[in-house]
Structures are given as C-alpha cells and as structure tokens.
Write an enzyme that holds these catalytic residues in place. Structure first.
Site, PDB file in Angstrom:
ATOM      1  N   ASP A 242      17.330 -43.131 -11.734  1.00 44.57           N
ATOM      2  CA  ASP A 242      17.602 -43.973 -12.900  1.00 44.57           C
ATOM      3  C   ASP A 242      17.523 -43.074 -14.126  1.00 44.57           C
ATOM      4  O   ASP A 242      16.442 -42.815 -14.656  1.00 44.57           O
ATOM      5  CB  ASP A 242      16.572 -45.112 -12.971  1.00 44.57           C
ATOM      6  CG  ASP A 242      16.566 -45.846 -14.298  1.00 44.57           C
ATOM      7  OD1 ASP A 242      17.589 -45.791 -15.013  1.00 44.57           O
ATOM      8  OD2 ASP A 242      15.542 -46.480 -14.617  1.00 44.57           O
ATOM      9  N   ALA A 243      18.675 -42.562 -14.561  1.00 47.74           N
ATOM     10  CA  ALA A 243      18.730 -41.644 -15.695  1.00 47.74           C
ATOM     11  C   ALA A 243      18.891 -42.447 -16.974  1.00 47.74           C
ATOM     12  O   ALA A 243      19.967 -42.980 -17.254  1.00 47.74           O
ATOM     13  CB  ALA A 243      19.877 -40.655 -15.523  1.00 47.74           C
TER      14      ALA A 243
ATOM     15  N   LYS B 115      13.824 -41.600 -14.147  1.00 44.63           N
ATOM     16  CA  LYS B 115      12.944 -42.092 -13.096  1.00 44.63           C
ATOM     17  C   LYS B 115      13.605 -41.836 -11.748  1.00 44.63           C
ATOM     18  O   LYS B 115      14.822 -41.908 -11.629  1.00 44.63           O
ATOM     19  CB  LYS B 115      12.670 -43.588 -13.262  1.00 44.63           C
ATOM     20  CG  LYS B 115      11.908 -43.931 -14.529  1.00 44.63           C
ATOM     21  CD  LYS B 115      11.636 -45.425 -14.604  1.00 44.63           C
ATOM     22  CE  LYS B 115      10.866 -45.774 -15.868  1.00 44.63           C
ATOM     23  NZ  LYS B 115      10.597 -47.235 -15.956  1.00 44.63           N
TER      24      LYS B 115
ATOM     25  N   GLY C 137      26.003 -51.745 -18.890  1.00 36.00           N
ATOM     26  CA  GLY C 137      25.158 -50.627 -18.477  1.00 36.00           C
ATOM     27  C   GLY C 137      24.716 -50.765 -17.031  1.00 36.00           C
ATOM     28  O   GLY C 137      24.241 -51.829 -16.610  1.00 36.00           O
TER      29      GLY C 137
ATOM     30  N   ASP D 186      22.202 -49.642 -15.568  1.00 39.43           N
ATOM     31  CA  ASP D 186      20.778 -49.942 -15.438  1.00 39.43           C
ATOM     32  C   ASP D 186      20.507 -51.433 -15.582  1.00 39.43           C
ATOM     33  O   ASP D 186      19.688 -52.010 -14.855  1.00 39.43           O
ATOM     34  CB  ASP D 186      19.959 -49.138 -16.448  1.00 39.43           C
ATOM     35  CG  ASP D 186      20.430 -49.309 -17.892  1.00 39.43           C
ATOM     36  OD1 ASP D 186      21.545 -49.821 -18.118  1.00 39.43           O
ATOM     37  OD2 ASP D 186      19.672 -48.918 -18.803  1.00 39.43           O
TER      38      ASP D 186
ATOM     39  N   THR E  46      13.617 -47.245 -24.525  1.00 32.80           N
ATOM     40  CA  THR E  46      14.147 -46.734 -25.787  1.00 32.80           C
ATOM     41  C   THR E  46      14.869 -47.854 -26.525  1.00 32.80           C
ATOM     42  O   THR E  46      14.736 -48.017 -27.736  1.00 32.80           O
ATOM     43  CB  THR E  46      15.104 -45.555 -25.521  1.00 32.80           C
ATOM     44  OG1 THR E  46      14.420 -44.551 -24.770  1.00 32.80           O
ATOM     45  CG2 THR E  46      15.594 -44.962 -26.822  1.00 32.80           C
TER      46      THR E  46
ATOM     47  N   THR F 100      -1.187 -50.449 -43.025  1.00 33.90           N
ATOM     48  CA  THR F 100       0.259 -50.298 -42.898  1.00 33.90           C
ATOM     49  C   THR F 100       0.700 -50.007 -41.471  1.00 33.90           C
ATOM     50  O   THR F 100       1.670 -50.603 -40.970  1.00 33.90           O
ATOM     51  CB  THR F 100       0.765 -49.194 -43.840  1.00 33.90           C
ATOM     52  OG1 THR F 100       0.426 -49.559 -45.186  1.00 33.90           O
ATOM     53  CG2 THR F 100       2.273 -49.037 -43.739  1.00 33.90           C
TER      54      THR F 100
END
Length: 266
Positions: free
Chosen positions: A6-7, A13, A108, A110, A134, A187
């Site tokens: 799984d790129a 992975k 996609g 994935d 991401t 913050t």
C-alpha cells in the site's frame, strides 16, 4: 508467499502472507506473516525485512505516483528476479463493491481497497469508511455494496501545517491532540482542537447524511495512522456505531487478489 503493498503519500505499508491463505476458514482480518511500514526513503529496509521470504507474487496499490512505483518495482526485482508484480486499480465492480464514481478507474485504489475490506468485514451494513492519513477520505457504502461517493479533506497534520505555516512555532498534532477540553487555552492546543473537531465533524456529518439517505443505521469504520487521535472523541458521540479497523487497504488487496486475480492487470 504473497507480498501486498500500500504505497501512500507519506509511507509505504506492506504485508507478507501465505499465498493460499484465503479460504472459507481463514481468520479475518488476515493472519499476516509480517507487516510493517517504511518511509519513501526507507525502501532498503523493506527489502531487508522480506528477503528471507519466498515471495512469488506482489499486488500493489499505489497513490504515490509513478516514480515511487518504478523505484519499488526495480528494487524488488533485484531480490526477486522472477517476481510477478500486479497493480491494483479501481474498477466498476470488485469483491461485492460496485463503484459509482463518474469515472470508476479514477477513484484512488487505496479507497477502493479499503471499501472492499470494510464491506467484507461488516457485511450487510451501511458503512462510512474514514481513512485518516496525509489526507482524510470519507466514503459512503451501502449494505448492498454500492459506493455512493465520498469526501477528501486535509489530514490532521496537513490541516495544522496549513493553519500555522506563518507562525513562529509549528504545532505537531501527535503532541497536542490528546485534548481534554474543546475550548483550548493556548494556541497549539487551540489549533489541535480545531483540526481534530473539523475531522470529527466531517465524519459525523457523513454518517448522518447516509442514515438519512438509506433510512437505516450506519456503521462507521475508521482506519489510518491518525485515527488514534480521533477515536477518543468518537466515544463521546451518542448513538454512533463505530469500529477502529487497522490495515484496511492491505486487507482489501488480500481479498481482491484471491477473488479477482484475472481482473488485476499487470
């Protein structure tokens, strides 16, 4: 041995599993021989980890671009000259999931693999499949296996980076995401709270929308490296059915590789 890859945009992975492991009596999720992940700069470590296995076949989902795919293929060919490498791509239908994307092949790979895994793991249930990495993807899948569409939004750290790019100190979500209060008093915590609850809000909105669409309960399946930061907040939402399921993409590749070998192009 079957090698599954799984790129993704940040990490790759991978898992090794007995090539003949998928049958009516196989455990679910699969019993991996080995499973890990590496950065895009750590492909040598991947080769070191798998070199003692008799890998005869590889199925790869790649959303990281052609350069990553080619580098992986070249490195694997050094250790396994006769290795058959197959690309898993989204298609109109696979393993009980019907892809209603306007152009099915542009979904996609994935996301498609994750939905195959979720549909198999939670049969006959309407699902929201949220994968938090991401980017965060939130996909709607009916109990009959119809993928209705989905959302893509920046992942937790990407949200924080974007919000704080002009500040002197960049907060790291993993250090600040364990929030005890929605309304933060510094913050960094405020940025983390905003990013976490933006993700939670999008996921919850998707669940409620699918419930209205189907008129039936919806199961949330959440996965991905950032899921651990969202799970504590999911627990606070009343009447939300959810499960944290790891390695959905690899599991989906494992399922598809056995059910539809002929339909996975080289």
């Amino acid at each position: 041995m079957l090698l599954l890859i799984d790129a993704g945009n940040t990490r790759v992975k991978w898992a090794c599993i007995d090539a003949d492991s998928a049958n009516d009596h196989s455990p679910f999720p699969p019993a991996w021989e080995a499973i890990a992940s590496v950065t895009h700069q750590g492909f040598d470590q991947l080769l070191l980890s798998i070199r003692h296995y008799s890998v005869v076949r590889c199925v790869m989902s790649n959303v990281a671009g052609d350069a990553v795919k080619q580098e992986l293929a070249q490195l694997l060919s050094i250790s396994f000259p006769d290795l058959q490498i197959q690309s898993f791509n989204s298609q109109a239908q696979c393993a009980g999931v019907r892809n209603h994307y306007l152009h099915p092949g542009k979904l996609g790979s994935d996301r498609f693999a994750s939905m195959i895994a979720a549909h198999t793991q939670f049969p006959n249930k309407n699902l929201i499949v949220a994968t938090c990495g991401t980017a965060t993807t939130i996909d709607a899948l009916t109990a009959d296996g119809d993928f209705l569409g989905g959302m893509i939004l920046p992942g937790l750290q990407l949200m924080a980076n974007s919000l704080a790019k002009n500040t002197a100190q960049l907060p790291h979500i993993e250090q600040h995401a364990q929030l005890s209060n929605l309304f933060a008093t510094d913050t960094d915590q405020a940025i983390a709270s905003g990013c976490v609850h933006a993700q939670i809000g999008a996921i919850h909105c998707a669940v409620k929308n699918l419930e209205q669409h189907t008129g039936a309960p919806v199961q949330l399946v959440i996965s991905g490296g950032a899921a651990v930061y969202l799970v504590p907040h999911l627990k606070l939402i009343e009447d939300l059915q959810w499960r944290h399921s790891e390695n959905l993409v690899l599991t989906g590749l494992w399922i598809a590789s056995h059910l539809t070998q002929a339909s996975i192009p080289s």
